[in-house]
Design an enzyme around this catalytic site. Structure first.
Site, PDB file in Angstrom:
ATOM      1  N   CYS A 329     -31.053  -9.740  26.343  1.00  0.00           N
ATOM      2  CA  CYS A 329     -31.853  -8.824  25.534  1.00  0.00           C
ATOM      3  C   CYS A 329     -32.133  -9.458  24.167  1.00  0.00           C
ATOM      4  CB  CYS A 329     -31.138  -7.477  25.431  1.00  0.00           C
ATOM      5  SG  CYS A 329     -32.103  -6.155  24.652  1.00  0.00           S
ATOM      6  N   LEU A 330     -31.858  -8.768  23.068  1.00  0.00           N
ATOM      7  CA  LEU A 330     -32.101  -9.340  21.745  1.00  0.00           C
ATOM      8  C   LEU A 330     -31.241 -10.567  21.496  1.00  0.00           C
ATOM      9  CD1 LEU A 330     -32.403  -6.211  19.427  1.00  0.00           C
ATOM     10  CD2 LEU A 330     -34.191  -7.492  20.597  1.00  0.00           C
TER      11      LEU A 330
END
Length: 597
Positions: A329-330
């Site tokens: 993800c991030l």
């Protein structure tokens, strides 16, 4: 085990800092304005009224100058009314007509068999008819900004979901049937559930995990040690389960928007445990849960004192070996930035890069874009200026709103009217263990990456120099998930536009979390996989999808095989933290930061 010095001090990269200072500095007039805007943001739960009004003004003005479109919508309404009238007359005559309007695939509100009988079926069809008309009314038209058309559709859907007949006890056949069966006990139990949820919402008390889902015992239970700690993260090294391991260790960089243990849930679906059993030495970053005291933490801090500090530590624990690094993800976005900087600066310590549901381009970042514009970001910045961080419920509210019909209204019906308690699972327990976002870092992410899309546009600078993803030359393994609302797979696929190196792309079924948690033995799992050689020509995502062969089962073994292919062979397992004992002892896994609330 050793606790290394924290290394370089927290650094400020002024080239990537576009947001206003989250602190209390500035001219008194500016502080007055920010305080006023922050108070409004708190009153509206962080939603900008200007963004909503601008969307509808754009839609209404363009519709007002389109008489043809107006006639089309009148005709559409007349056709829907005729269909509904014909359906009602057939119901009244005692027949069982085919419903003219169908629910969306992901809409389960009307799945109960009671909705097939009058008058409930007529109410359902009337609602779906209205939904169908508004869908047509808010379709894009010449001149309107495509994003505004999508926002209008989204906002209409939110409003209609609120008044769906499935939400009310007198118009929902399942609630009526359950009330008659239990003599109203379901409503009494539902009232208790409502009072419990209301109290929790007001007090924001952090609940302990339910029995059977305790951290370190049931979840995040893979044996290991915290071998390094600084003010930003703890580094966990997991104990080997094989006599020999691949020479290159693996470092996981999870998103700071979540607790790391989504990758180390229960024993049967822990990616960490699986890779350890496959003969890998695994390290994991466990981020702090920041408070207002860490308001000035920046993206550069997370790169320098996070990812790079972890790489430095592992290089001391496993000297002379390159590192397989995995970003989720991030965490994957941050990893891509860090890897490009390393390549630019001649740092060759990476053996490979794995990105899981991670974006480097945010032009097509899915439904989250419906919440992002200059006004909305400024609103969030003012709220964080007041609080020092984006708090947990504010963060969670955004993600639940995207799937309001399921995560808000269907849950409310089940819990408050049917009297059913939420049954915990490892994933829901993790999902409720929310985190906060430091004001400055989150503002930099929203503006520099999400809103202005600087990374893929060649305008994201680190240490005064622009980062180029094309500099990355180590092999990459990139994973997208078919029904991801957070990082749509076609957006994840864009990494092929911005890199030229050896790249394997995997597309698995499932969503942002469920698609990643696809352990061997998981039912109804499949994936597609294809390899792009370095400097090969680009193919579109749709063409790739048509040509990539569907493979049944979990994609985890494919990842493990790929990692072994890009390793140099087996070696003796390294010591935990580089040495057997230390006077300065650190805790066992899962460490202490993961327990921060």
């Amino acid at each position: 085990m050793t606790e290394l010095p924290p290394g370089k001090p927290i650094a400020e990269d002024k080239t990537t800092r576009a947001a206003p200072d989250p602190g209390t500095g500035g001219h008194p007039y500016e502080k007055l304005d920010r305080a006023m805007r922050a108070a409004m943001a708190r009153a509206t739960a962080g939603v900008s009224p200007h963004s909503i009004m601008a969307t509808w003004m754009d839609w209404a003005l363009h519709l007002s100058r389109s008489p043809g479109r107006q006639f089309e919508l009148v005709e559409h309404a007349a056709k829907n009314t005729a269909k509904l009238s014909e359906y009602a007359s057939k119901l009244a005559a005692g027949s069982k007509p085919t419903p003219p309007f169908e629910t969306r695939t992901q809409d389960h509100r009307f799945s109960d068999k009671g909705w097939q009988k009058a008058p409930f079926s007529l109410w359902q069809q009337a609602f779906l008819s209205t939904q169908d008309w508004w869908q047509a009314a808010t379709d894009s038209m010449p001149g309107i900004a495509p994003r505004d058309a999508e926002r209008a559709q989204f906002q209409v859907r939110q409003a209609l979901d609120l008044v769906s007949p499935s939400n009310f006890p007198w118009s929902n056949p399942e609630i009526i049937r359950r009330t008659m069966q239990t003599g109203g006990r379901n409503l009494i139990e539902g009232s208790a559930h409502f009072l419990e949820d209301f109290t929790h919402a007001v007090t924001q008390k952090h609940d302990l995990p339910p029995k059977g889902y305790e951290l370190g015992t049931d979840l995040a239970a893979t044996p290991g040690k915290v071998v390094y700690r600084n003010a930003l993260f703890e580094l966990i090294q997991y104990a080997p389960t094989t006599n020999s391991v691949q020479a290159e260790p693996i470092l996981f960089v999870p998103a700071w928007i979540m607790k790391y243990y989504v990758l180390d849930l229960s024993t049967e679906n822990s990616m960490v445990s699986y890779l350890v059993d496959q003969g890998f030495t695994v390290f994991m970053i466990s981020w702090i849960n920041p408070t207002a005291d860490q308001a000035d933490l920046s993206l550069e801090d997370y790169r320098l004192n996070g990812v790079m500090a972890a790489i430095d530590a592992i290089s001391k624990f496993v000297p002379g070996q390159k590192i397989h690094i995995n970003g989720y993800c991030l965490g994957g976005t941050l990893l891509a930035i860090a890897a490009a900087v390393m390549q630019r600066d001649g740092d060759d310590r990476l053996a490979s890069i794995t990105l899981m549901a991670a974006q480097v381009d945010f032009a097509e970042a899915g439904e989250l874009l419906l919440f992002i514009d200059d006004s909305q970001v400024a609103f969030v910045e003012d709220l964080m200026w007041l609080q020092g961080c984006l708090d947990r419920p504010q963060m969670a509210r955004t993600f639940t709103t995207i799937r309001a019909e399921d995560l808000i209204y269907a849950r409310a019906v089940r819990r408050y009217f049917l009297g059913e308690a939420d049954l915990p699972t490892d994933l829901t327990v993790w999902n409720n263990d929310t985190t906060r976002m430091p004001a400055r870092m989150h503002s930099e992410y929203l503006r520099g990456l999400f809103l202005e899309n600087r990374l893929s546009a060649g305008r994201f600078a680190v240490e005064g120099r622009v980062v180029a993803l094309k500099d990355i030359r180590v092999p990459m393994f990139v994973v997208g998930t078919e029904s991801d609302h957070i990082a749509p797979w076609r957006s994840v696929y864009k990494i092929r536009l911005f890199t030229d190196g050896d790249l394997t792309f995997v597309l698995t079924n499932g969503g942002h979390n469920g698609g990643i948690l696809s352990e061997p033995g998981h039912k109804n799992r499949h994936y597609r996989q294809d390899h792009r050689a370095a400097d090969a020509l680009y193919i579109s995502p749709d063409e790739w999808f048509e040509n990539a062969k569907v493979r049944q089962g979990s994609w985890w073994p494919a990842m493990a095989d790929w990692l072994k292919l890009h390793s140099t062979g087996e070696a003796k397992p390294p010591l935990m933290g580089g040495e057997r004992r230390s006077a300065n002892k650190l805790p066992d896994a899962p460490g202490s930061y993961v327990h921060q609330t």
